[in-house]
Design a protein around this motif. Structure first.
Motif, PDB file in Angstrom:
ATOM      1  N   ALA A  70      -7.059 -23.976   0.130  1.00 27.66           N
ATOM      2  CA  ALA A  70      -6.658 -24.844  -0.978  1.00 27.66           C
ATOM      3  C   ALA A  70      -6.627 -26.312  -0.599  1.00 27.66           C
ATOM      4  CB  ALA A  70      -5.277 -24.438  -1.477  1.00 27.66           C
ATOM      5  N   GLY A 120     -10.437 -25.089  -7.523  1.00 25.55           N
ATOM      6  CA  GLY A 120      -9.815 -24.419  -6.388  1.00 25.55           C
ATOM      7  C   GLY A 120      -9.392 -22.985  -6.603  1.00 25.55           C
ATOM      8  N   PHE A 146     -13.124 -29.564  -1.579  1.00 23.30           N
ATOM      9  CA  PHE A 146     -12.310 -28.756  -0.661  1.00 23.30           C
ATOM     10  C   PHE A 146     -12.885 -28.771   0.747  1.00 23.30           C
ATOM     11  CE2 PHE A 146     -11.006 -27.523  -4.782  1.00 23.30           C
ATOM     12  CZ  PHE A 146      -9.655 -27.273  -4.643  1.00 23.30           C
ATOM     13  N   GLU A 197     -11.418 -20.615  -4.489  1.00 22.42           N
ATOM     14  CA  GLU A 197     -10.994 -20.686  -3.092  1.00 22.42           C
ATOM     15  C   GLU A 197      -9.781 -19.770  -2.848  1.00 22.42           C
ATOM     16  OE1 GLU A 197     -12.396 -23.175  -4.687  1.00 22.42           O
ATOM     17  OE2 GLU A 197     -13.948 -23.725  -3.258  1.00 22.42           O
TER      18      GLU A 197
END
Lengths: 435, 435
Positions: free
Chosen positions: A413, A357, A392, A360
């Motif tokens: 997230a 993540g 995600f 992202e």
């Protein structure tokens, strides 16, 4: 009725990445990429949740989650709109809490916990305003941006007035840069070919894929064995040709003298930067190494724990590329301080990403930087690693070696509920059933 | 049968010190002195326990305890004698764990957790050998001491060979210094008069008591309000006369410019040192302040998180008194590295103490330093605060302004079972019954 925060739920999410040697480097041979994940909830009817996380690499993710949980009393019960409108104030409340600060201060588990909560609040604010975080930030006035930053311990390098001047200088051209960003995205580089656990054939194949995918920069992990590094660097340079930028990353493996000697051995293969040559706390060592290995440049930041450390790296010319991390320092607010410091010193920010993540998140910071702070993409690249994005809801999209600019509201997230359930540690499906 | 480690029990122990404003300073207005306490157990029949703790100031002590608990798998099952004979090896295992280190690296909650466990193991080893820790350390050979230290990231300032040379230089005279230490103890200074929450009458009374008790140095907290500080410093100087050393402690309150201006205002009252003028991460700021306020000297260290940071403070002449903390860096082993660095740079070590149990611990480090490292007590003092010693089985003893050299086996960190029971948070008597 003013909506209020009702809960701050934490989850211990771990991915068994060590089973495939993905993410292996000289200091982290067996990471299980993990997220101490937080969901901020409110009582707003039909309202959004804010999602955030601290990234860890496995063991200790429960401690990280406990630290996030300890922040719930500071948030639960507060009014949502007023809190989101003054995230600078909330940041100060969390970071300077008179008892919790002893656990850092401003470093390690407690600081990363604050990053998770602060980033979740930015996610919530952006969802409520219907904008991606980069655009939300870029549309704030210079005064609003400065109010988000805590200038304590920065004034010898950057005052609020200087920060304002930097932001005002970037005001003209914002619309044009926004349009260009939406059209062209933001440059990426890929670390996927270079993990230490991969053999030469895999390295060769992944280098070719990186070229085919349009990347102009890759990164190789180094530092475990010099002969291996020379061989792998030769393979990569042969496959990629002279124009590909090839960064190397030692993941803190060396002392000063070893770093200098080792980097000089790799110099014939023209490394673009050398990353984390030594302890992330060692500003002086980085400065010494930077002078000794010039024109090869030094990059660091993923383990640099706060703005005060980055300030000193910049003051001492100890880094040439600043690799901020979305979830190591205390979230968006502290990263704005770091972007402003980098702009003041004229140093390109090339965020650390990968893990789970992090791509992202950091894309929003670099894109905000481009539109509203530095105003340039020159020599700037965001790290890209092609792991775990499928978990995600709004994963990053890479096209022709560039991050496609996100347009969905929020910080990106938010994980799929099923991914959260399956990777919950130790009871999720992935962990409960032996590999 | 070789005895093995069987358990690492953790306790969340908190003292309601905020109710009396004991320990109040410019950044910590309301501390509840706390210990994330650990008891290391073995299966040795009739064997000892090792006691240690990380010190915190209240909220978050549960996180700190959780971090200590996470270290149990690294210890439980190991053979006791071999482990205690190679605490350098165990230290490396804990500090460089490939997954846990992400939570620092080498800083904050996780590093303090290691300090608790490492110190508990030294306590156990000393109890088994029937010696106080200072004597156990002082009787090791130079080679054995060097083997306890991790020189990673230190070699640009201190190599193993240089460390050996420092220790060998101190070999002659050890017996004489040990005798002198046992006869005369070690100089202390007292912070008790100087807490910000005390009014002038209490300050005056406590200054007189400090003189009567034989102290030659006291310390005043400053940094909240300049006019107050000037008034309190004047009161203290009037009561104490020109010969008493009066240190001042700002507890990280200032930026660089403010620190310099503020200290100059206090200069007429001849402060002996100025402590923690700014962020404990800011080596450069300390160096700038030190140059600007000379001949007033800068002291820091209680929040300096590892040997790499201390190395840089020393390299940059950013401190003139090094205030190591027993439970901030990773325990005895890392503090030996710090003592060796200080000896190399010729800087006096004046440990941070107070809190709960810190006096009990640091006296051993200073006494080891005197006998086996620096070989001198010149300009060296150990902080003393007269709080909470009654909870320890072997509390420090102060006589004529000096620490009386402890002779009972162990590290002095063992609390009375009743104190542990009553102060357990949140169910102990002290917390369950409202004040």
């Amino acid at each position: 009725m003013t909506p209020r925060f009702t809960a701050l739920d934490t989850l211990d999410i771990r991915f068994p990445t060590s089973r495939d040697l993905d993410g292996s480097d000289a200091m982290n041979p067996d990471p299980d990429y993990s997220a101490a994940y937080v969901i901020v909830r409110t009582d707003e009817p039909g309202g959004h949740e804010g999602h955030g996380f601290a990234f860890t690499i496995g063991r200790g993710n429960d401690i990280q989650a406990a630290a996030i949980r300890a922040l719930a009393p500071y948030l639960v019960g507060l009014p949502v709109p007023a809190t989101l409108d003054d995230l600078g104030g909330l940041w100060r409340t969390l970071v300077h809490d008179s008892q919790l600060r002893w656990l850092g201060p401003e470093k390690g588990v407690m600081h990363m916990a604050i990053s998770a909560v602060v980033n979740a609040l930015w996610d919530l604010r952006a969802k409520r305003e219907g904008k991606p975080v980069w655009r939300l930030l870029a549309e704030l006035s210079p005064e609003e941006v400065v109010a988000l930053v805590d200038f304590r311990y920065l004034s010898d390098a950057l005052t609020p007035d200087e920060a304002l001047a930097i932001l005002r200088r970037a005001e003209p051209g914002k619309a044009e840069r926004t349009a260009r960003l939406l059209a062209d995205g933001y440059p990426a580089y890929t670390t996927s070919p270079g993990w230490l656990g991969y053999d030469d054939d895999k390295l060769r194949r992944l280098c070719k894929e990186a070229i085919a995918d349009g990347f102009t920069q890759i990164k190789l992990k180094v530092g475990a064995d010099l002969a291996d590094d020379i061989r792998r660097m030769r393979v990569a340079r042969e496959v990629c040709g002279p124009d590909m930028r090839i960064a190397v990353d030692a993941n803190q493996r060396w002392d000063v003298a070893t770093a200098i000697a080792w980097i000089r051995e790799l110099a014939p293969f023209d490394p673009w930067w050398v990353e984390e040559p030594t302890s992330p706390d060692d500003i002086g060592a980085h400065a010494t190494i930077a002078r000794a290995v010039s024109p090869i440049r030094v990059a660091t930041g993923e383990h640099v724990h706060n703005r005060v450390m980055f300030k000193q790296f910049l003051q001492n010319r100890a880094l040439s590329f600043l690799q901020l991390d979305a979830a190591r320092v205390a979230g968006v607010n502290e990263n704005i301080a770091i972007l402003l410091l980098a702009a003041k010193f004229g140093v390109p920010v090339c965020p650390h990403a990968g893990g789970v993540g992090l791509c992202e998140l950091v894309q929003h910071l670099s894109m905000f930087d481009y539109v509203a702070v530095s105003g340039t993409m020159e020599d700037r690249v965001i790290e890209y690693v092609d792991h775990l994005h499928e978990h995600f809801i709004d994963p990053v999209v890479i096209r022709d070696g560039r991050y496609v600019t996100p347009t969905t509201p929020g910080f990106g997230a938010t994980m799929h509920p099923r991914s959260l359930a399956e990777h919950a540690y130790p009871d999720g499906l992935v962990w409960a059933v032996p590999a």
